[in-house]
Motif scaffolding. Structure first.
Motif, PDB file in Angstrom:
ATOM      1  N   UNK A   1     -15.509   9.454 -19.011  1.00  0.00           N
ATOM      2  CA  UNK A   1     -14.169   9.918 -19.237  1.00  0.00           C
ATOM      3  C   UNK A   1     -13.793  10.958 -18.047  1.00  0.00           C
ATOM      4  N   UNK A   2     -14.730  11.751 -17.702  1.00  0.00           N
ATOM      5  CA  UNK A   2     -14.666  12.761 -16.706  1.00  0.00           C
ATOM      6  C   UNK A   2     -14.301  11.911 -15.300  1.00  0.00           C
ATOM      7  N   UNK A   3     -15.121  11.166 -14.980  1.00  0.00           N
ATOM      8  CA  UNK A   3     -14.970  10.185 -13.702  1.00  0.00           C
ATOM      9  C   UNK A   3     -13.603   9.418 -13.646  1.00  0.00           C
ATOM     10  N   UNK A   4     -13.177   8.766 -14.967  1.00  0.00           N
ATOM     11  CA  UNK A   4     -11.725   8.184 -15.020  1.00  0.00           C
ATOM     12  C   UNK A   4     -10.889   9.238 -14.851  1.00  0.00           C
ATOM     13  N   UNK A   5     -11.090  10.568 -15.324  1.00  0.00           N
ATOM     14  CA  UNK A   5      -9.809  11.554 -15.073  1.00  0.00           C
ATOM     15  C   UNK A   5      -9.914  11.862 -13.690  1.00  0.00           C
ATOM     16  N   UNK A   6     -10.968  12.316 -12.944  1.00  0.00           N
ATOM     17  CA  UNK A   6     -11.033  12.489 -11.563  1.00  0.00           C
ATOM     18  C   UNK A   6     -10.707  11.322 -10.858  1.00  0.00           C
ATOM     19  N   UNK A   7     -10.880   9.963 -11.155  1.00  0.00           N
ATOM     20  CA  UNK A   7     -10.153   9.027 -10.326  1.00  0.00           C
ATOM     21  C   UNK A   7      -8.666   8.919 -10.370  1.00  0.00           C
ATOM     22  N   UNK A   8      -8.272   9.123 -11.781  1.00  0.00           N
ATOM     23  CA  UNK A   8      -6.714   9.170 -11.996  1.00  0.00           C
ATOM     24  C   UNK A   8      -6.061  10.246 -11.056  1.00  0.00           C
ATOM     25  N   UNK A   9      -6.782  11.368 -11.088  1.00  0.00           N
ATOM     26  CA  UNK A   9      -6.245  12.620 -10.320  1.00  0.00           C
ATOM     27  C   UNK A   9      -6.260  12.102  -8.994  1.00  0.00           C
ATOM     28  N   UNK A  10      -7.338  11.568  -8.345  1.00  0.00           N
ATOM     29  CA  UNK A  10      -7.479  11.319  -6.917  1.00  0.00           C
ATOM     30  C   UNK A  10      -6.104  10.140  -6.669  1.00  0.00           C
ATOM     31  N   UNK A  11      -5.958   9.077  -7.568  1.00  0.00           N
ATOM     32  CA  UNK A  11      -4.847   8.251  -7.228  1.00  0.00           C
ATOM     33  C   UNK A  11      -3.590   9.084  -7.273  1.00  0.00           C
ATOM     34  N   UNK A  12      -3.288   9.672  -8.246  1.00  0.00           N
ATOM     35  CA  UNK A  12      -2.193  10.494  -8.333  1.00  0.00           C
ATOM     36  C   UNK A  12      -1.806  11.372  -7.083  1.00  0.00           C
ATOM     37  N   UNK A  13      -3.003  12.141  -6.555  1.00  0.00           N
ATOM     38  CA  UNK A  13      -2.852  12.842  -5.620  1.00  0.00           C
ATOM     39  C   UNK A  13      -2.534  11.919  -4.260  1.00  0.00           C
ATOM     40  N   UNK A  14      -3.303  10.714  -4.127  1.00  0.00           N
ATOM     41  CA  UNK A  14      -2.911   9.912  -3.198  1.00  0.00           C
ATOM     42  C   UNK A  14      -1.498   9.506  -3.058  1.00  0.00           C
ATOM     43  N   UNK A  15      -0.999   9.224  -4.281  1.00  0.00           N
ATOM     44  CA  UNK A  15       0.321   8.748  -4.442  1.00  0.00           C
ATOM     45  C   UNK A  15       1.371   9.632  -3.940  1.00  0.00           C
ATOM     46  N   UNK A  16       0.999  10.927  -4.451  1.00  0.00           N
ATOM     47  CA  UNK A  16       1.989  12.172  -3.919  1.00  0.00           C
ATOM     48  C   UNK A  16       1.774  12.550  -2.659  1.00  0.00           C
TER      49      UNK A  16
END
Length: 147
Positions: free
Chosen positions: A93-108
């Motif tokens: 779950x932590x890795x998935x959250x980190x990946x989602x945060x990185x994806x959102x950061x990349x989109x931003x």
């Protein structure tokens, strides 16, 4: 049994010394030997059965203890397995959250870069237009007017 042996020795001596000795007394003594031997055999048989029952009881206790130890070990293994699964889920779950945060950061960052590049292009276009206007004015002001 010791008393019977003493009696047998006494009767044997008497049989050797007394010609009128009745052999049936030895037979009666032999029956007593037989009865005593049977009693000894029965006592040993009972003792053997008692020891067998004690051994079976000890074996059952050992089996019960082994079952208890195995049950405890399995319970501990299940708890360990559940803890490992819980920790693995948390890590995932932590890795998935980190990946989602990185994806959102990349989109931003992509949106910010897109906005920045559009503004840069607009600024370049505005600067070019201003330079063109300025150049055009400069050219227009140097023209000789026929008058």
């Amino acid at each position: 049994m010791e008393a019977l042996f003493s009696q047998f020795t006494f009767l044997s001596d008497q049989a050797l010394q007394d010609r009128s000795f009745d052999p049936s007394t030895v037979e009666d003594l032999m029956k007593l030997f037989e009865i005593e031997a049977y009693k000894s055999w029965a006592a040993m048989e009972l003792e053997g059965q008692r020891e067998e029952e004690e051994a079976e009881e000890s074996l059952q206790q050992a089996e019960a203890h082994l079952d208890s130890v195995l049950d405890s070990a399995m319970d501990e293994f299940r708890r360990f397995e559940e803890e490992m699964e819980r920790m693995s889920r948390e890590e995932l779950d932590s890795l998935v959250r980190t990946g989602e945060n990185a994806r959102e950061m990349g989109n931003l960052m992509e949106k910010a870069a897109s906005v920045a590049s559009k503004r840069y292009i607009e600024a370049v276009m505005n600067s070019a237009a201003a330079s063109m206007k300025s150049a055009w004015k400069g050219i227009s002001s140097h023209k000789v007017h026929p008058s």
